[in-house]
Write an enzyme that holds these catalytic residues in place. Structure first.
Site, PDB file in Angstrom:
ATOM      1  CG  ASP A  73      -5.493   2.278   3.602  1.00 37.76           C
ATOM      2  OD1 ASP A  73      -4.593   2.668   2.833  1.00 37.76           O
ATOM      3  OD2 ASP A  73      -6.579   2.881   3.728  1.00 37.76           O
ATOM      4  CG  ASP A  78       2.964  -3.105  -2.595  1.00 37.92           C
ATOM      5  OD1 ASP A  78       1.867  -2.842  -2.046  1.00 37.92           O
ATOM      6  OD2 ASP A  78       4.010  -2.479  -2.356  1.00 37.92           O
ATOM      7  CB  THR A 132      -4.429   0.617  -8.797  1.00 36.87           C
ATOM      8  OG1 THR A 132      -3.260   0.377  -8.000  1.00 36.87           O
ATOM      9  CG2 THR A 132      -5.244  -0.662  -8.900  1.00 36.87           C
ATOM     10  CE1 TYR A 168      -2.168   4.874  -2.996  1.00 37.81           C
ATOM     11  CE2 TYR A 168      -0.772   3.494  -1.637  1.00 37.81           C
ATOM     12  CZ  TYR A 168      -1.516   4.628  -1.801  1.00 37.81           C
ATOM     13  OH  TYR A 168      -1.611   5.538  -0.779  1.00 37.81           O
ATOM     14  CD  GLU A 169      -1.300  -3.369 -10.616  1.00 32.39           C
ATOM     15  OE1 GLU A 169      -2.484  -2.997 -10.455  1.00 32.39           O
ATOM     16  OE2 GLU A 169      -1.003  -4.369 -11.278  1.00 32.39           O
TER      17      GLU A 169
END
Ligand code: SAM
Length: 212
Positions: A118, A154, A191, A193-194
């Site tokens: 985060d 990112d 992941t 999120y990736e």
């Protein structure tokens, strides 16, 4: 991350103490105990829904892995993956990273993964970033000498902040990519999120740093 409250999550976690370690303090200084084999231990902090750590554990049976996630409603998704895969070298821990030192002793951990942590963009929340200096101190106190942190995100601002934080702490830079998916890095495991952010066209930044 948008959190969907799952009132049944606690009960589900309690049903699987072989996967979500129930009394982690018991293993401080002897983390090989809950695993089948005594081998190096790599932990991921902020494991989320657990794809990375599950796929890493499948790909590297000679390493023990622990995925750490603070939210019960999130860790149950990682638990589902572990139930399905039934891996002897992966455990989950439902704890806050701030409590790491209560559960791990110096030399317990060989490597720490931080994936898409985060960003906490407001300056007044800096201390919550998992690459803030107080966390780097915490990690030092549970890692072996010359232990490593592998970090990807990112978020360019968080990445630049983290490189500064690592450097100010005296960590050595071992690897750097400013565009992981167009680099020669091999064996990347994405992941959740990736996957999501790279599909939107975001660049992925990655580094490996080492304590001296
Ligand atoms: N690593 C996953 C990925 O890349 O898909 C999840 C990324 S998500 C943005 C960050 C995760 O870190 C969240 O699931 C959050 O609950 C967890 N997290 C944040 N701070 C934490 C802390 N102090 N201790 C444990 N988990 C934490």
């Amino acid at each position: 991350m948008r959190l969907r409250h799952k009132p049944w999550a606690q009960e589900k976690i309690e049903q699987y103490p072989q996967y979500v370690v129930a009394n982690p303090e018991m293993h401080k200084g002897k983390w090989h105990e809950p695993f089948e084999k005594k081998q190096p231990l790599h932990i991921e902090i902020g494991t989320g829904k657990g794809r990375f750590i599950t796929e890493m554990a499948k790909a590297h049976p000679d390493i023990n892995y622990i995925g750490i996630e603070v939210y019960k409603s999130v860790i149950v998704d990682a638990l589902d993956k572990l139930i399905e895969a039934d891996l002897p070298n992966l455990k989950l821990l439902n704890i806050d990273a701030n409590d790491l030192e209560k559960l791990f002793a110096k030399n317990d951990v060989d490597r720490i993964y931080l994936n898409f942590s985060d960003p906490w963009p407001k300056t007044r929340h800096e201390k919550r970033r998992l690459t803030y200096k107080s966390f780097l101190k915490l990690y030092e106190n549970i890692l072996k000498d010359a232990g490593e942190i592998h970090f990807k995100t990112d978020n360019q601002s968080l990445f630049e902040y983290s490189l500064m934080s690592f450097s100010q702490y005296g960590l050595l830079l071992k690897y750097l990519s400013l565009d992981l998916h167009h680099s020669d890095f091999e064996g990347n495991i994405m992941t959740e999120y990736e996957q999501k952010f790279s599909e939107k066209g975001n660049r992925i930044f990655r580094c490996e740093v080492k304590y001296q």
